[in-house]
Design a protein around this motif. Structure first.
Motif, mmCIF file in Angstrom:
data_model
loop_
_atom_site.group_PDB
_atom_site.id
_atom_site.type_symbol
_atom_site.label_atom_id
_atom_site.label_comp_id
_atom_site.label_asym_id
_atom_site.label_seq_id
_atom_site.Cartn_x
_atom_site.Cartn_y
_atom_site.Cartn_z
ATOM 1 N N LEU A 17 0.856 -1.189 0.000
ATOM 2 C CA LEU A 17 0.000 0.000 0.000
ATOM 3 C C LEU A 17 0.887 1.233 0.000
ATOM 4 O O LEU A 17 1.686 1.437 0.916
ATOM 5 C CB LEU A 17 -0.912 0.008 1.234
ATOM 6 N N TYR A 18 0.753 2.048 -1.047
ATOM 7 C CA TYR A 18 1.532 3.279 -1.167
ATOM 8 C C TYR A 18 0.729 4.443 -0.592
ATOM 9 O O TYR A 18 -0.507 4.445 -0.654
ATOM 10 C CB TYR A 18 1.882 3.539 -2.631
ATOM 11 N N PRO A 19 1.425 5.444 -0.030
ATOM 12 C CA PRO A 19 0.693 6.588 0.535
ATOM 13 C C PRO A 19 -0.036 7.359 -0.562
ATOM 14 O O PRO A 19 0.401 7.383 -1.709
ATOM 15 C CB PRO A 19 1.785 7.437 1.187
ATOM 16 N N ALA A 31 0.050 -4.879 3.576
ATOM 17 C CA ALA A 31 -1.233 -4.288 3.962
ATOM 18 C C ALA A 31 -2.393 -5.149 3.468
ATOM 19 O O ALA A 31 -2.320 -5.753 2.396
ATOM 20 C CB ALA A 31 -1.358 -2.886 3.373
ATOM 21 N N LEU A 32 -3.442 -5.198 4.255
ATOM 22 C CA LEU A 32 -4.697 -5.817 3.856
ATOM 23 C C LEU A 32 -5.645 -4.679 3.513
ATOM 24 O O LEU A 32 -5.948 -3.835 4.364
ATOM 25 C CB LEU A 32 -5.280 -6.669 4.980
ATOM 26 N N VAL A 33 -6.101 -4.631 2.268
ATOM 27 C CA VAL A 33 -6.994 -3.565 1.813
ATOM 28 C C VAL A 33 -8.294 -4.214 1.357
ATOM 29 O O VAL A 33 -8.299 -5.065 0.455
ATOM 30 C CB VAL A 33 -6.359 -2.752 0.660
ATOM 31 N N LEU A 34 -9.375 -3.837 2.000
ATOM 32 C CA LEU A 34 -10.681 -4.398 1.667
ATOM 33 C C LEU A 34 -11.243 -3.751 0.409
ATOM 34 O O LEU A 34 -10.911 -2.607 0.078
ATOM 35 C CB LEU A 34 -11.646 -4.204 2.833
ATOM 36 N N ARG A 35 -12.106 -4.500 -0.288
ATOM 37 C CA ARG A 35 -12.748 -3.967 -1.491
ATOM 38 C C ARG A 35 -13.570 -2.735 -1.133
ATOM 39 O O ARG A 35 -14.103 -2.626 -0.040
ATOM 40 C CB ARG A 35 -13.670 -5.009 -2.107
ATOM 41 N N HIS A 36 -13.657 -1.832 -2.071
ATOM 42 C CA HIS A 36 -14.425 -0.592 -1.943
ATOM 43 C C HIS A 36 -13.853 0.349 -0.883
ATOM 44 O O HIS A 36 -14.526 1.265 -0.426
ATOM 45 C CB HIS A 36 -15.900 -0.870 -1.668
ATOM 46 N N SER A 37 -12.596 0.121 -0.489
ATOM 47 C CA SER A 37 -11.905 1.014 0.437
ATOM 48 C C SER A 37 -11.326 2.179 -0.365
ATOM 49 O O SER A 37 -10.943 2.006 -1.523
ATOM 50 C CB SER A 37 -10.772 0.252 1.126
ATOM 51 N N PRO A 38 -11.214 3.371 0.227
ATOM 52 C CA PRO A 38 -10.578 4.488 -0.476
ATOM 53 C C PRO A 38 -9.115 4.191 -0.833
ATOM 54 O O PRO A 38 -8.571 4.781 -1.765
ATOM 55 C CB PRO A 38 -10.658 5.649 0.517
ATOM 56 N N ASP A 39 -8.469 3.273 -0.113
ATOM 57 C CA ASP A 39 -7.070 2.927 -0.376
ATOM 58 C C ASP A 39 -6.911 1.926 -1.518
ATOM 59 O O ASP A 39 -5.794 1.635 -1.930
ATOM 60 C CB ASP A 39 -6.417 2.344 0.878
ATOM 61 N N GLU A 40 -8.005 1.400 -2.028
ATOM 62 C CA GLU A 40 -7.960 0.355 -3.055
ATOM 63 C C GLU A 40 -7.149 0.782 -4.282
ATOM 64 O O GLU A 40 -6.475 -0.040 -4.891
ATOM 65 C CB GLU A 40 -9.389 -0.004 -3.456
#
Length: 65
Positions: A17-19, A31-40
């Motif tokens: 996950l990049y800033p 990083a674990l990034v969930l679907r529909h997250s702003p970080d996706e």
């Protein structure tokens, strides 16, 4: 273990996950990034994360000692 799965919904990804632009800081390599997250949009995925539903154990082999 062999499983039979009727549903395997994609719920997110694991990866780097990049800033976000304009926010300083190092990348998070695991990083674990969930679907529909702003970080996706800012993750480079290595693994898909799925939720297994309606599971049946088809075969089970004990570990050899």
């Amino acid at each position: 273990m062999l499983l039979r799965v009727r549903e395997a919904e994609l719920i997110g990804v694991r990866g780097t996950l990049y800033p976000r632009p304009g926010r300083p800081g190092p990348a998070d390599d695991d990083a674990l990034v969930l679907r529909h997250s702003p970080d996706e949009r800012f993750v480079v995925a290595r693994q898909a994360v799925r939720q297994l539903c309606d599971i049946t154990v088809a075969a089970f082999a004990a570990a050899a000692s």
